[in-house]
Design a protein around this motif. Structure first.
Motif, PDB file in Angstrom:
ATOM      1  N   LYS A  23       0.839  -1.205   0.000  1.00 25.25           N
ATOM      2  CA  LYS A  23       0.000   0.000   0.000  1.00 25.25           C
ATOM      3  C   LYS A  23       0.876   1.258   0.000  1.00 25.25           C
ATOM      4  O   LYS A  23       0.610   2.212  -0.741  1.00 25.25           O
ATOM      5  CB  LYS A  23      -0.921  -0.017   1.218  1.00 25.25           C
ATOM      6  CG  LYS A  23      -2.003   1.045   1.218  1.00 25.25           C
ATOM      7  CD  LYS A  23      -2.938   0.854   2.412  1.00 25.25           C
ATOM      8  CE  LYS A  23      -4.009   1.938   2.444  1.00 25.25           C
ATOM      9  NZ  LYS A  23      -4.930   1.747   3.595  1.00 25.25           N
TER      10      LYS A  23
ATOM     11  N   ARG B 119     -11.940  -4.027  -4.032  1.00 22.96           N
ATOM     12  CA  ARG B 119     -12.819  -3.349  -4.989  1.00 22.96           C
ATOM     13  C   ARG B 119     -12.234  -2.005  -5.415  1.00 22.96           C
ATOM     14  O   ARG B 119     -12.238  -1.667  -6.608  1.00 22.96           O
ATOM     15  CB  ARG B 119     -14.203  -3.153  -4.368  1.00 22.96           C
ATOM     16  CG  ARG B 119     -15.217  -2.519  -5.328  1.00 22.96           C
ATOM     17  CD  ARG B 119     -16.641  -2.578  -4.771  1.00 22.96           C
ATOM     18  NE  ARG B 119     -16.738  -2.033  -3.427  1.00 22.96           N
ATOM     19  CZ  ARG B 119     -16.871  -2.776  -2.319  1.00 22.96           C
ATOM     20  NH1 ARG B 119     -16.909  -4.099  -2.416  1.00 22.96           N
ATOM     21  NH2 ARG B 119     -16.959  -2.211  -1.138  1.00 22.96           N
ATOM     22  N   MET B 120     -11.680  -1.238  -4.447  1.00 23.07           N
ATOM     23  CA  MET B 120     -11.151   0.090  -4.761  1.00 23.07           C
ATOM     24  C   MET B 120      -9.991   0.012  -5.757  1.00 23.07           C
ATOM     25  O   MET B 120      -9.991   0.699  -6.783  1.00 23.07           O
ATOM     26  CB  MET B 120     -10.676   0.785  -3.481  1.00 23.07           C
ATOM     27  CG  MET B 120     -10.067   2.161  -3.720  1.00 23.07           C
ATOM     28  SD  MET B 120      -9.461   2.922  -2.191  1.00 23.07           S
ATOM     29  CE  MET B 120      -8.031   1.902  -1.825  1.00 23.07           C
ATOM     30  N   TYR B 121      -9.008  -0.847  -5.471  1.00 23.52           N
ATOM     31  CA  TYR B 121      -7.839  -0.918  -6.346  1.00 23.52           C
ATOM     32  C   TYR B 121      -8.174  -1.576  -7.686  1.00 23.52           C
ATOM     33  O   TYR B 121      -7.625  -1.197  -8.726  1.00 23.52           O
ATOM     34  CB  TYR B 121      -6.699  -1.678  -5.651  1.00 23.52           C
ATOM     35  CG  TYR B 121      -6.091  -0.905  -4.504  1.00 23.52           C
ATOM     36  CD1 TYR B 121      -5.441   0.308  -4.721  1.00 23.52           C
ATOM     37  CD2 TYR B 121      -6.173  -1.384  -3.192  1.00 23.52           C
ATOM     38  CE1 TYR B 121      -4.879   1.018  -3.669  1.00 23.52           C
ATOM     39  CE2 TYR B 121      -5.609  -0.683  -2.137  1.00 23.52           C
ATOM     40  CZ  TYR B 121      -4.974   0.515  -2.374  1.00 23.52           C
ATOM     41  OH  TYR B 121      -4.431   1.222  -1.332  1.00 23.52           O
ATOM     42  N   THR B 122      -9.079  -2.554  -7.656  1.00 29.15           N
ATOM     43  CA  THR B 122      -9.473  -3.216  -8.898  1.00 29.15           C
ATOM     44  C   THR B 122     -10.155  -2.229  -9.841  1.00 29.15           C
ATOM     45  O   THR B 122      -9.877  -2.203 -11.050  1.00 29.15           O
ATOM     46  CB  THR B 122     -10.411  -4.401  -8.613  1.00 29.15           C
ATOM     47  OG1 THR B 122      -9.728  -5.341  -7.781  1.00 29.15           O
ATOM     48  CG2 THR B 122     -10.826  -5.085  -9.907  1.00 29.15           C
ATOM     49  N   GLU B 123     -11.029  -1.393  -9.276  1.00 25.55           N
ATOM     50  CA  GLU B 123     -11.741  -0.421 -10.103  1.00 25.55           C
ATOM     51  C   GLU B 123     -10.828   0.732 -10.520  1.00 25.55           C
ATOM     52  O   GLU B 123     -10.880   1.195 -11.667  1.00 25.55           O
ATOM     53  CB  GLU B 123     -12.952   0.113  -9.337  1.00 25.55           C
ATOM     54  CG  GLU B 123     -14.049  -0.932  -9.136  1.00 25.55           C
ATOM     55  CD  GLU B 123     -15.202  -0.408  -8.297  1.00 25.55           C
ATOM     56  OE1 GLU B 123     -15.110   0.758  -7.807  1.00 25.55           O
ATOM     57  OE2 GLU B 123     -16.183  -1.151  -8.105  1.00 25.55           O
ATOM     58  N   ARG B 124      -9.985   1.197  -9.581  1.00 31.64           N
ATOM     59  CA  ARG B 124      -9.113   2.339  -9.890  1.00 31.64           C
ATOM     60  C   ARG B 124      -8.157   2.020 -11.036  1.00 31.64           C
ATOM     61  O   ARG B 124      -7.908   2.849 -11.905  1.00 31.64           O
ATOM     62  CB  ARG B 124      -8.314   2.749  -8.650  1.00 31.64           C
ATOM     63  CG  ARG B 124      -7.334   3.897  -8.893  1.00 31.64           C
ATOM     64  CD  ARG B 124      -6.478   4.168  -7.665  1.00 31.64           C
ATOM     65  NE  ARG B 124      -7.262   4.707  -6.566  1.00 31.64           N
ATOM     66  CZ  ARG B 124      -6.769   4.922  -5.339  1.00 31.64           C
ATOM     67  NH1 ARG B 124      -5.495   4.614  -5.086  1.00 31.64           N
ATOM     68  NH2 ARG B 124      -7.529   5.414  -4.390  1.00 31.64           N
TER      69      ARG B 124
ATOM     70  N   TYR C  48      -9.945  -8.065   2.866  1.00 34.41           N
ATOM     71  CA  TYR C  48     -10.201  -6.621   2.764  1.00 34.41           C
ATOM     72  C   TYR C  48     -10.976  -6.345   1.469  1.00 34.41           C
ATOM     73  O   TYR C  48     -10.428  -5.865   0.477  1.00 34.41           O
ATOM     74  CB  TYR C  48      -8.887  -5.843   2.770  1.00 34.41           C
ATOM     75  CG  TYR C  48      -8.105  -5.945   4.067  1.00 34.41           C
ATOM     76  CD1 TYR C  48      -8.695  -6.377   5.252  1.00 34.41           C
ATOM     77  CD2 TYR C  48      -6.751  -5.605   4.102  1.00 34.41           C
ATOM     78  CE1 TYR C  48      -7.963  -6.460   6.438  1.00 34.41           C
ATOM     79  CE2 TYR C  48      -6.013  -5.678   5.273  1.00 34.41           C
ATOM     80  CZ  TYR C  48      -6.630  -6.114   6.432  1.00 34.41           C
ATOM     81  OH  TYR C  48      -5.898  -6.189   7.590  1.00 34.41           O
TER      82      TYR C  48
ATOM     83  N   ASP D 170     -13.228  -4.137   0.628  1.00 35.25           N
ATOM     84  CA  ASP D 170     -13.325  -2.743   0.180  1.00 35.25           C
ATOM     85  C   ASP D 170     -12.065  -2.332  -0.591  1.00 35.25           C
ATOM     86  O   ASP D 170     -12.151  -1.662  -1.629  1.00 35.25           O
ATOM     87  CB  ASP D 170     -13.543  -1.810   1.372  1.00 35.25           C
ATOM     88  CG  ASP D 170     -14.923  -1.965   1.988  1.00 35.25           C
ATOM     89  OD1 ASP D 170     -15.803  -2.548   1.325  1.00 35.25           O
ATOM     90  OD2 ASP D 170     -15.115  -1.510   3.135  1.00 35.25           O
ATOM     91  N   GLU D 171     -10.893  -2.720  -0.049  1.00 38.16           N
ATOM     92  CA  GLU D 171      -9.636  -2.380  -0.719  1.00 38.16           C
ATOM     93  C   GLU D 171      -9.514  -3.119  -2.048  1.00 38.16           C
ATOM     94  O   GLU D 171      -9.019  -2.561  -3.045  1.00 38.16           O
ATOM     95  CB  GLU D 171      -8.440  -2.708   0.181  1.00 38.16           C
ATOM     96  CG  GLU D 171      -8.183  -1.711   1.294  1.00 38.16           C
ATOM     97  CD  GLU D 171      -9.133  -1.898   2.475  1.00 38.16           C
ATOM     98  OE1 GLU D 171      -9.970  -2.829   2.444  1.00 38.16           O
ATOM     99  OE2 GLU D 171      -9.031  -1.105   3.431  1.00 38.16           O
TER     100      GLU D 171
END
Length: 475
Positions: free
Chosen positions: A192, A231-236, A226, A228-229
């Protein structure tokens, strides 16, 4: 009395001139060793690296030796040299007052070299690789932690604002080793931090966030639950599900170090001191001269009282970097990803320190100029004999001119650096299972053509785990 005064001036002049040449030619001093290193003649590279007499370049001597030992496969000896270098860095942060004073009279190159921030961090990268080859994974992790702790400490102590505050590459290396040891929480934190660091790299140095890092980050986040993390990094970063699957039988990770870090050279120039500047304080004059350096004006001869001679460091232009690197074995291949660009980090670091270096250089040159003027005036006004006034004035002008020439002669830019460092580091990865004997690195040009092939050393692989290797490409 006159002869005694002349002798004292001559002795002082010789002393100052000797100080000026202590470190100005480091690049030429180490060039023969680097030539042998480029050819893989490590024993000859060590033989041509002479131990300096004083402390001025001792840190560089330790760093160059440590790196050559590393490439020679003498990992314990390499770590011993790097450990001496670390202790020396710690001691050098207790400054020598006499040397600092002498530097203000002559040049910065006579002060013992303490290393650039990125140089100090890379000690830990090579020590970590040494411990990996020696089979001590815990010592590897200690070196990775030390690197970023030191970088944070140096960033707080520095006198200038630097873009290089968090070494994203070292954070990534730390995460890879934590990951290989199954320490998922620590690996996630390091990955991270590396992702955050590479986003800063993208802004400051133009280095992209390695996609393989993002995949590692999401993999570990999945292991820890995790969501949420994930999903966040996959989408970003638009990661695909098939990218995130782990190789079933483990993988080999290769750090490919290429080229040489750029070298500094001396740039000679002059800045005017105007007649209207007379009587102003030294730092006022210095700040005004810095403004004149940064802003080009047209000066009339009658307005200029003196031209300050300056010697400033700059990085020489280098040839383009290699086009790309590819890791290949008997079954598959993978392109290397740029993980650390020391060329641009070094240039950007000097650029951000430049105003500080310039101000100090101008202040030193101005102090030499004012000192010569003061002595010239003192000699001209000495005594009460009116008949001797013309002689004293001429003598004062002569001594002032000689001191000005001496001041110019002792000006030299500090162009030192750890010159055996690589220009860049790429990372390439392959799943284990291919023929280890056929594993090699291919260097590609800008058109994608293979211009150099280099075999990799054999290492024992542990099935289902990460195996780490490093190699240096001088092509």
């Amino acid at each position: 009395m006159r002869s005694l005064l002349s002798l004292r001036i001559a002795v002082c002049s010789a002393f100052l001139l000797s100080l000026s040449g202590c470190a100005a030619s480091y690049s030429s001093y180490v060039s023969r060793s680097l030539s042998q290193l480029r050819q893989g003649n490590y024993a000859d590279a060590l033989d041509r690296l002479e131990k300096p007499n004083g402390k001025t370049n001792m840190l560089l001597y330790r760093l160059e030796r440590g790196l050559i030992f590393h490439y020679q496969g003498l990992y314990a000896q390499s770590n011993a040299e790097f450990e001496r270098a670390e202790r020396l860095i710690d001691r050098l942060y207790t400054r020598s007052v006499s040397r600092e004073a002498a530097a203000f009279l002559t040049n910065d190159a006579i002060v013992a070299y303490r290393g650039e921030e990125f140089e100090r961090v890379f000690i830990h990268y090579f020590r970590a690789l040494n411990y990996e080859r020696l089979g001590d994974r815990q010592a590897v992790l200690v070196e990775c932690r030390k690197a970023n702790l030191k970088l944070a400490s140096y960033a707080q102590q520095t006198e200038y604002e630097l873009s290089y505050k968090n070494d994203a590459f070292m954070q990534y290396v730390t995460g890879l080793f934590f990951d290989s040891e199954g320490e998922w929480n620590d690996a996630f934190i390091s990955y991270k931090d590396a992702e955050k660091g590479y986003r800063a790299y993208r802004e400051a140095f133009g280095t992209s966030v390695p996609r393989m890092l993002l995949i590692d980050l999401v993999r570990v986040a999945q292991k820890l639950g995790y969501s949420d993390e994930v999903r966040m990094y996959t989408e970003r970063y638009r990661l695909r599900p098939e990218e995130i699957k782990l190789p079933p039988n483990g993988e080999i990770i290769v750090f490919i170090e290429s080229g040489f870090v750029p070298r500094k050279e001396q740039n000679q120039m002059s800045i005017p001191i105007l007649r209207d500047d007379r009587g102003d304080a030294i730092w006022t004059l210095s700040e005004r001269a810095v403004d004149r350096y940064n802003n080009h004006y047209v000066y009339h001869d009658y307005a200029v009282d003196y031209w300050l001679s300056l010697a400033l460091p700059h990085y020489k232009t280098t040839s383009p970097p290699l086009g790309a690197v590819r890791l290949r074995d008997s079954q598959t291949s993978a392109m290397g990803v740029l993980a650390e660009d020391l060329d641009i980090i070094a240039r950007r670091t000097l650029e951000q320190k430049f105003d500080h270096i310039l101000l100090r250089t101008v202040a030193r040159a101005t102090a030499k100029y004012l000192a010569s003027k003061s002595i010239e005036k003192t000699i001209a006004n000495a005594g009460d004999d009116e008949d001797d006034r013309a002689f004293k004035k001429g003598l004062g002008e002569l001594v002032g001119s000689l001191l000005s020439l001496l001041g110019n002669a002792t000006e030299a830019a500090d162009t030192r650096g750890w010159l055996s460092l690589p220009r860049a580091v790429h990372i390439a990865r392959l799943p284990t299972g291919g023929d280890a004997a056929s594993r090699h690195i291919e260097v590609l040009d800008a058109q994608g053509r293979v211009v150099h092939t280099q075999a990799l050393p054999h290492v024992e692989q542990t099935e289902g785990n990460k195996t780490f290797l490093s190699t240096r490409v001088f092509h």
